[in-house]
Write an enzyme that holds these catalytic residues in place. Structure first.
Site, mmCIF file in Angstrom:
data_model
loop_
_atom_site.group_PDB
_atom_site.id
_atom_site.type_symbol
_atom_site.label_atom_id
_atom_site.label_comp_id
_atom_site.label_asym_id
_atom_site.label_seq_id
_atom_site.Cartn_x
_atom_site.Cartn_y
_atom_site.Cartn_z
ATOM 1 N N HIS A 284 7.663 -5.764 10.187
ATOM 2 C CA HIS A 284 6.490 -5.289 9.914
ATOM 3 C C HIS A 284 5.543 -4.832 11.536
ATOM 4 O O HIS A 284 4.882 -5.377 12.505
ATOM 5 C CB HIS A 284 5.776 -6.662 9.038
ATOM 6 C CG HIS A 284 5.946 -7.380 8.191
ATOM 7 N ND1 HIS A 284 6.311 -6.624 7.004
ATOM 8 C CD2 HIS A 284 7.130 -7.716 8.188
ATOM 9 C CE1 HIS A 284 7.260 -6.900 6.018
ATOM 10 N NE2 HIS A 284 8.031 -8.715 6.211
ATOM 11 N N PHE B 192 0.671 -11.464 12.547
ATOM 12 C CA PHE B 192 0.123 -11.728 10.737
ATOM 13 C C PHE B 192 1.060 -11.622 9.661
ATOM 14 O O PHE B 192 0.858 -10.324 9.708
ATOM 15 C CB PHE B 192 -1.343 -11.838 11.150
ATOM 16 C CG PHE B 192 -1.626 -12.600 9.666
ATOM 17 C CD1 PHE B 192 -2.065 -13.780 8.903
ATOM 18 C CD2 PHE B 192 -2.890 -12.144 8.431
ATOM 19 C CE1 PHE B 192 -2.292 -14.186 8.205
ATOM 20 C CE2 PHE B 192 -3.118 -11.926 7.346
ATOM 21 C CZ PHE B 192 -3.018 -13.192 7.249
ATOM 22 N N ILE C 234 0.751 -11.522 6.050
ATOM 23 C CA ILE C 234 0.605 -11.243 4.295
ATOM 24 C C ILE C 234 0.826 -11.168 3.994
ATOM 25 O O ILE C 234 1.652 -9.588 3.844
ATOM 26 C CB ILE C 234 -0.837 -11.615 4.723
ATOM 27 C CG1 ILE C 234 -1.661 -12.693 3.286
ATOM 28 C CG2 ILE C 234 -1.583 -10.131 5.075
ATOM 29 C CD1 ILE C 234 -2.879 -12.154 3.444
#
Length: 167
Positions: free
Chosen positions: A66, A119, A121
């Site tokens: 990502h 992170f 999400i």
């Protein structure tokens, strides 16, 4: 991609296709080997089962695939192979103010330094400010808590990508 097309892909091409949805090798291999799929429910069920079988290294490998939220340049360049399926996932970051993007970047760096991964999400439909608030809220968590939370978010992302690619 239709189910007939997915089911008939040679193994290497199928692995490449599934890798666009989740980069964990164990997950990809499980998805390829579980073919043929009759419908989206079968794909989603196998995706959940395969994800549950992944170990920590697999989970962290999926996270590495990502781009960092808020880093627009990395969104454009990193992992070009997921472009079609992942398009729009971080669209909230595209309309954010420079201040918010700067804060997202700084908080993401703090998160990476603390936990050892970026992170994660499920950002689809979230405004940059919402992502930033979630990042700030989760930053104090232990790394083990974050791996668990981020793994849940990764599964959401994976299921969204599968649905988008197979629609």
């Amino acid at each position: 991609m239709t189910f007939d097309e997915l089911n008939s892909l040679e193994e290497a091409k199928a692995a490449e296709w599934f890798e666009q949805c989740c980069a964990a090798t164990t997950w990809v291999n499980s998805m390829v080997n579980a073919r043929p799929y009759a419908d989206i429910n079968a794909v989603e069920g196998q995706a959940k089962t395969a994800w549950a079988a992944c170990d920590r290294d697999d989970v962290l490998a999926a996270f590495k695939a990502h781009p960092m939220i808020g880093n627009i340049e990395s969104l454009r360049k990193k992992f070009e192979n997921t472009k079609a399926i992942a398009a729009g996932e971080q669209s909230g970051a595209h309309t954010a103010s420079e201040e918010t993007l700067h804060e997202l970047k700084n908080e993401n760096i703090a998160y990476l330094n603390k936990h050892g991964f970026i992170f994660i999400i499920c950002a689809t439909g979230l405004a940059a400010e919402t992502m930033l608030n979630a990042l700030k809220k989760r930053l104090p968590n232990s790394t083990e808590e974050e791996i668990s939370i981020a793994a849940d978010e990764q599964l959401k992302i994976t299921l969204l990508r599968l649905n988008k690619a197979l629609s």
